[in-house]
Design a protein around this motif. Structure first.
Motif, PDB file in Angstrom:
ATOM      1  N   MET A  35     -19.933  36.082 135.562  1.00  0.00           N
ATOM      2  CA  MET A  35     -21.055  36.922 135.158  1.00  0.00           C
ATOM      3  C   MET A  35     -20.726  38.399 135.307  1.00  0.00           C
ATOM      4  O   MET A  35     -20.423  38.862 136.389  1.00  0.00           O
ATOM      5  CB  MET A  35     -22.269  36.560 136.016  1.00  0.00           C
ATOM      6  CG  MET A  35     -23.524  37.183 135.565  1.00  0.00           C
ATOM      7  SD  MET A  35     -24.009  36.465 134.002  1.00  0.00           S
ATOM      8  CE  MET A  35     -25.615  37.133 133.884  1.00  0.00           C
ATOM      9  N   TYR A  37     -22.982  40.652 134.090  1.00  0.00           N
ATOM     10  CA  TYR A  37     -24.297  41.263 134.054  1.00  0.00           C
ATOM     11  C   TYR A  37     -25.000  41.062 135.384  1.00  0.00           C
ATOM     12  O   TYR A  37     -24.643  40.193 136.160  1.00  0.00           O
ATOM     13  CB  TYR A  37     -25.150  40.644 132.939  1.00  0.00           C
ATOM     14  CG  TYR A  37     -24.575  40.838 131.569  1.00  0.00           C
ATOM     15  CD1 TYR A  37     -24.839  42.003 130.855  1.00  0.00           C
ATOM     16  CD2 TYR A  37     -23.762  39.878 130.987  1.00  0.00           C
ATOM     17  CE1 TYR A  37     -24.310  42.187 129.587  1.00  0.00           C
ATOM     18  CE2 TYR A  37     -23.222  40.061 129.725  1.00  0.00           C
ATOM     19  CZ  TYR A  37     -23.505  41.217 129.034  1.00  0.00           C
ATOM     20  OH  TYR A  37     -22.989  41.393 127.793  1.00  0.00           O
ATOM     21  N   TYR A  47     -28.944  30.165 131.365  1.00  0.00           N
ATOM     22  CA  TYR A  47     -27.782  31.060 131.262  1.00  0.00           C
ATOM     23  C   TYR A  47     -27.065  30.851 129.937  1.00  0.00           C
ATOM     24  O   TYR A  47     -26.742  31.806 129.237  1.00  0.00           O
ATOM     25  CB  TYR A  47     -26.824  30.832 132.439  1.00  0.00           C
ATOM     26  CG  TYR A  47     -25.486  31.492 132.240  1.00  0.00           C
ATOM     27  CD1 TYR A  47     -25.379  32.879 132.275  1.00  0.00           C
ATOM     28  CD2 TYR A  47     -24.345  30.747 131.999  1.00  0.00           C
ATOM     29  CE1 TYR A  47     -24.157  33.501 132.077  1.00  0.00           C
ATOM     30  CE2 TYR A  47     -23.127  31.358 131.811  1.00  0.00           C
ATOM     31  CZ  TYR A  47     -23.031  32.734 131.849  1.00  0.00           C
ATOM     32  OH  TYR A  47     -21.817  33.337 131.647  1.00  0.00           O
ATOM     33  N   GLU A  48     -26.838  29.596 129.568  1.00  0.00           N
ATOM     34  CA  GLU A  48     -26.142  29.298 128.315  1.00  0.00           C
ATOM     35  C   GLU A  48     -26.948  29.750 127.104  1.00  0.00           C
ATOM     36  O   GLU A  48     -26.387  30.301 126.152  1.00  0.00           O
ATOM     37  CB  GLU A  48     -25.801  27.813 128.248  1.00  0.00           C
ATOM     38  CG  GLU A  48     -24.729  27.440 129.257  1.00  0.00           C
ATOM     39  CD  GLU A  48     -24.521  25.944 129.406  1.00  0.00           C
ATOM     40  OE1 GLU A  48     -25.307  25.144 128.849  1.00  0.00           O
ATOM     41  OE2 GLU A  48     -23.557  25.572 130.103  1.00  0.00           O
ATOM     42  N   TRP A  50     -29.099  32.204 127.051  1.00  0.00           N
ATOM     43  CA  TRP A  50     -29.056  33.663 127.073  1.00  0.00           C
ATOM     44  C   TRP A  50     -27.714  34.186 126.547  1.00  0.00           C
ATOM     45  O   TRP A  50     -27.693  35.127 125.757  1.00  0.00           O
ATOM     46  CB  TRP A  50     -29.295  34.152 128.499  1.00  0.00           C
ATOM     47  CG  TRP A  50     -29.334  35.624 128.655  1.00  0.00           C
ATOM     48  CD1 TRP A  50     -30.389  36.449 128.430  1.00  0.00           C
ATOM     49  CD2 TRP A  50     -28.266  36.467 129.087  1.00  0.00           C
ATOM     50  NE1 TRP A  50     -30.043  37.749 128.700  1.00  0.00           N
ATOM     51  CE2 TRP A  50     -28.742  37.779 129.107  1.00  0.00           C
ATOM     52  CE3 TRP A  50     -26.959  36.215 129.468  1.00  0.00           C
ATOM     53  CZ2 TRP A  50     -27.943  38.856 129.486  1.00  0.00           C
ATOM     54  CZ3 TRP A  50     -26.153  37.281 129.845  1.00  0.00           C
ATOM     55  CH2 TRP A  50     -26.657  38.588 129.849  1.00  0.00           C
ATOM     56  N   THR A  51     -26.588  33.545 126.931  1.00  0.00           N
ATOM     57  CA  THR A  51     -25.282  34.003 126.446  1.00  0.00           C
ATOM     58  C   THR A  51     -25.151  33.797 124.936  1.00  0.00           C
ATOM     59  O   THR A  51     -24.580  34.639 124.247  1.00  0.00           O
ATOM     60  CB  THR A  51     -24.116  33.319 127.184  1.00  0.00           C
ATOM     61  OG1 THR A  51     -24.232  31.906 127.080  1.00  0.00           O
ATOM     62  CG2 THR A  51     -24.065  33.738 128.636  1.00  0.00           C
ATOM     63  N   ARG A  52     -25.713  32.693 124.419  1.00  0.00           N
ATOM     64  CA  ARG A  52     -25.691  32.479 122.956  1.00  0.00           C
ATOM     65  C   ARG A  52     -26.500  33.557 122.248  1.00  0.00           C
ATOM     66  O   ARG A  52     -26.081  34.098 121.224  1.00  0.00           O
ATOM     67  CB  ARG A  52     -26.227  31.090 122.604  1.00  0.00           C
ATOM     68  CG  ARG A  52     -25.286  29.956 122.937  1.00  0.00           C
ATOM     69  CD  ARG A  52     -25.755  28.632 122.350  1.00  0.00           C
ATOM     70  NE  ARG A  52     -27.061  28.223 122.844  1.00  0.00           N
ATOM     71  CZ  ARG A  52     -27.273  27.494 123.925  1.00  0.00           C
ATOM     72  NH1 ARG A  52     -26.265  27.088 124.654  1.00  0.00           N
ATOM     73  NH2 ARG A  52     -28.503  27.162 124.278  1.00  0.00           N
ATOM     74  N   ALA A  55     -24.570  36.805 122.286  1.00  0.00           N
ATOM     75  CA  ALA A  55     -23.448  36.754 121.345  1.00  0.00           C
ATOM     76  C   ALA A  55     -23.935  36.985 119.911  1.00  0.00           C
ATOM     77  O   ALA A  55     -23.295  37.700 119.141  1.00  0.00           O
ATOM     78  CB  ALA A  55     -22.732  35.416 121.454  1.00  0.00           C
TER      79      ALA A  55
END
Length: 69
Positions: A35, A37, A47-48, A50-52, A55
């Motif tokens: 991480m 951030y 988390y996954e 949010w990362t998608r 991106a």
């Protein structure tokens, strides 16, 4: 300042999940190893997600809108 009973003061502050906004104690926040951030997440799934989303936002902002003909 109002008087607050010492038993009501938590040593572990509450934070919100950056994806679903669920409140949780900071000690219960999901903490991925890579991480960069300073965001908090209630679970790996948030988390996954949010990362998608991040991106997609970076891809859309880097080259502008895609033009389809």
């Amino acid at each position: 300042m109002p008087d607050v009973h010492p038993d009501r003061i938590s040593a572990d502050p509450e934070v919100n999940c950056a994806e679903c906004m669920k409140k949780m104690p900071l000690s219960a926040a999901y903490d991925p190893d890579d991480m960069d951030y300073e965001e908090n997440f209630c679970a790996r799934e948030c988390y996954e997600a949010w990362t998608r989303k991040m991106a997609r936002e970076r891809a859309g902002g880097a080259g502008g809108e895609e033009v389809k003909e």
